[in-house]
Scaffold this motif. Structure first.
Motif, short mmCIF file in Angstrom:
data_model
loop_
_atom_site.label_atom_id
_atom_site.label_comp_id
_atom_site.label_asym_id
_atom_site.label_seq_id
_atom_site.Cartn_x
_atom_site.Cartn_y
_atom_site.Cartn_z
N GLU A 98 1.91 -7.44 4.07
CA GLU A 98 1.68 -6.67 2.85
C GLU A 98 0.63 -5.59 3.12
O GLU A 98 0.04 -5.56 4.19
N HIS A 99 0.45 -4.70 2.17
CA HIS A 99 -0.55 -3.62 2.24
C HIS A 99 -0.28 -2.61 3.34
O HIS A 99 -1.22 -2.10 3.97
N ILE A 100 0.97 -2.29 3.59
CA ILE A 100 1.29 -1.21 4.54
C ILE A 100 1.33 0.09 3.75
O ILE A 100 1.94 0.16 2.68
N PRO A 101 0.67 1.15 4.25
CA PRO A 101 0.67 2.42 3.51
C PRO A 101 2.10 2.91 3.22
O PRO A 101 2.98 2.82 4.08
N ASP B 211 -3.02 5.94 -2.43
CA ASP B 211 -2.42 4.67 -1.99
C ASP B 211 -3.54 3.74 -1.50
O ASP B 211 -4.19 4.02 -0.49
N SER B 213 -3.45 1.04 0.04
CA SER B 213 -3.21 0.51 1.38
C SER B 213 -3.59 1.51 2.47
O SER B 213 -3.64 1.15 3.63
#
Lengths: 290, 381
Positions: A98-101, B211, B213
């Motif tokens: 998770e948390h991939i740009p 974003d 992330s």
């Protein structure tokens, strides 16, 4: 047959030497999955759970015949590892982290589609075909072999649906986590098509949630192409509306995204909309999917 | 992360987009001083992170120092959609010939950036999109090749505009696109983009959402992301690494996975009211669930807690140890119902049961919430 995973699937685990990668490799092997190789650059020549580790995907493919890859790579390194995997010729990739740009996901998605690679995720629990194998993190105890396909945006809700079906002896052909990010590597309609073509699947449950327009777009596909019964649950009716700013999303999507819009689009396509996960059991029994 | 208008305007200005003369005030006296330098009339804009701010009374025009004192004082002691106004932006008021709309976002379904423009900018832009779609034009950007300025020129030609405005507007689009890339924006928007009497353009509002992330790799000065979270419980959630949303009920919730959390809320809400949404993600440890218990119980009116977790990527037996330790140390008396399934579930149940937690071993969340409902009874405060 089954969807995406079968007896010929030879799995490569990327990030196999990490804490999560090694634990999940253990569970995948225990479930009978053919995990044939791991890759962690710089750790080539070692072993994890008896699986040989290589420095590059190219090497791993050459030495072991790996033809599918599952990712437990830290988010910041996923894009690089993904492109490497596509270039090495692997045609099935499961991106668990998770948390991939978002802009990395966009690049991955387009490269995979261009090169004919079927990739799912990010933020997916992966794929599990009961009795055959699994790529990802799904806890095997909740699944039973059978003829219902499940496609879920949420990881833990896919376990919940499989478990509810298993309790009434309705097994699953394959369970696919499609991923929960704003941009995913393959759209819901593409995954539905696999189940429509699969001889071992007699019906499909879509586990969706509020936001985005995957379910609405899939409704069009279902109306045109699906011959098997489809049920859907959409989570998030009670979720508070975010303090939204900006109009661009609303302008391009129109009313899409709400629980009601999704349910309405799916109903219009002939899908049975489930009010609560527990109703999946009655639906499956009614359609004789046991 | 959403930036405040004043933060986004500063970024837009650095990138060469024309923006109004302005200053940021936290007191009425500061506002008075800024207005004196800009010259009357001025616009006062509440800096709160909500949409529909103008329609909610967050934007005022002051024609004189006396009027400004009254309006600034009023704004700085008000709330907009529940958020306190701590800062106001004092801007020059310009003569508006026309209001345009420009937005850049990510089209999630096709996985491509999309540029949206309209000759009918302003607060009613979403109505225009529904009722007069011919006044809206959009163009997707191919991620393999990226953006080139001709994309903007051809987009604007579709709106039937003159070449002079096409040139000026496409420059702004190019600048905003560069910002959207550099700041990894999910949304970059100017609404309205004002046409001045001399034909020039001016961005009188600015939206920029980054974003989350990607924040760690943006090597540009950015405001602190914790500081802007107004709700202390939600801020605490962010600090410990979970998603927490404050709600108005009295049943605490701890779940692993957003979908499972949302489904749990939907089912709780049939007969009771959730006090919060809490989603741990895939990083459960004993300490994390200890902190989650503490966070959920920060609200004094919690009548029961529902824990709904799966052991897929999460070591739920570790999480159970944290819950048990919390209950013991804080002598928690309210009912706690847990559904914890997956890898090492039996071990998890054992730990929870010995701490007095009601463990439900059926799969359906509905069954666990029925148990919770029995335990808290029907009398609601």
């Amino acid at each position: 047959m089954s969807v995406l995973i079968d007896d010929s699937t030879r799995v490569l685990v990327q990030g196999i030497t990490g804490r999560i990668g090694s634990v999940q490799t253990h569970w995948m092997l225990e479930y009978g999955t053919k995990v044939v190789a791991g890759v962690t650059p710089g750790k080539g020549g070692t072993e994890v759970e008896g699986v040989p580790v290589f420095n590059s995907v190219e090497e791993a493919v050459k030495e072991t015949g790996a033809n599918a890859s599952v990712f437990f790579v830290p988010a910041a390194f996923v894009l690089d590892a993904f492109l490497e995997t596509v270039d090495a010729g692997i045609k099935l990739i499961v991106v668990v982290p998770e948390h991939i740009p978002v802009r990395d996901v966009i690049k991955m998605r387009h490269y995979a589609i261009e090169k004919g690679v079927f990739a799912i995720g990010p933020t997916t629990p992966g794929i599990l075909s009961p009795g055959k194998g699994k790529m990802g993190i799904m806890p095997a105890s909740l699944f039973r072999p059978g003829r219902v396909g499940i496609i879920s945006r949420s990881g833990t809700l896919s376990y919940e649906f499989a478990g509810i079906l298993s309790e009434v002896n309705v097994g699953q052909s394959t369970v696919v986590g499609m991923g929960a990010d704003p941009v995913i590597l393959r759209n819901l309609a593409d995954i539905l098509e696999l189940f429509e073509r699969d001889n071992d699947t007699d019906g499909v449950i879509i586990v969706g949630e509020v936001g985005g327009e995957q379910e609405e777009k899939a409704a069009g596909f279902i109306a045109r192409r699906m011959t098997k019964p489809v049920a859907a649950y959409i989570a998030g009716r009670y979720s508070p509306q975010g303090k939204r700013m900006g109009h661009a999303g609303a302008i391009i999507r129109g009313s899409a995204g709400t629980v009601e819009a999704k349910q309405e689009a799916l109903r219009a396509a002939g899908v049975e909309v489930l009010d609560s996960p527990i109703h999946a059991a009655q639906w499956a029994i009614k359609h004789k999917l046991r | 992360m959403r930036l405040h208008e004043h933060e986004a305007l500063d970024i837009f200005e650095q990138m060469g987009i024309p923006v109004p003369r302005r200053g940021l005030a936290t007191t009425m006296h500061e506002a008075l001083h800024i207005a004196g330098e800009i010259g009357y009339p001025v616009i006062l804009k509440a800096q709160v992170l909500v949409g529909g701010r103008g329609l909610a009374g967050g934007i005022k025009v002051a024609h004189s120092p006396d009027e400004l004192k009254e309006l600034a004082e009023g704004l700085l002691t008000s709330e907009i959609k529940g958020l306190p106004v701590r800062k106001i932006l004092v801007c020059e008021k310009v003569e508006i010939q026309k209001e345009l709309y420009l937005g850049i976002t990510i089209d999630g379904y096709s996985g491509r950036p999309v540029i949206v423009v309209s000759t009918e900018g302003g607060v009613l832009i979403e109505e225009t999109a529904k009722n007069a779609p011919e006044k809206i034009a959009s163009i997707h950007i191919d991620p393999s090749f990226g953006y080139y300025p001709y994309k903007s020129r051809s987009l604007l030609r579709r709106l039937g505009l003159e070449q002079k405005i096409i040139s000026a507007w496409s420059d702004v689009i190019s600048q905003l696109y560069t910002i959207s890339i550099r700041y990894e924006a999910l949304i970059a928007e100017i609404n309205p983009l004002v046409v001045l009497p001399n034909g020039g353009l001016l961005a009188v509002d600015a939206v920029l959402e980054i974003d989350d992330s990607a924040i760690s790799r943006i090597h540009l000065p950015l405001p602190d992301r914790f500081e802007r979270m107004e709700n202390p419980l939600e801020r605490r959630g962010r600090e410990i690494g979970v998603t927490y949303v404050d709600l108005d009920g009295d049943i605490g919730l701890i779940s692993s996975g957003a979908g499972l959390g949302m489904a749990s809320m939907d089912i709780i809400a049939k007969n009771m009211r959730p006090a919060n949404f809490l989603e741990t993600g895939g990083g459960i440890t004993a300490d994390l669930l200890y902190r989650c218990m503490d966070l959920v119980l920060m609200k004094p009116n919690i009548r029961a807690i529902f824990i709904n977790v799966y052991g897929g990527i999460n070591p739920i037996h570790e999480g159970a140890k944290g819950v048990a330790r919390y209950i013991k140390e804080h002598k928690v008396k309210i009912p706690i119902v847990a559904k914890a399934l997956g890898n090492r579930q039996e071990e998890t149940w054992e730990i929870l049961r010995s701490a007095g937690v009601h463990v439900v071993t059926e799969t359906a969340t509905e069954k666990a919430i029925e148990r919770l409902y029995e335990l808290v009874g029907t009398n609601r405060e």
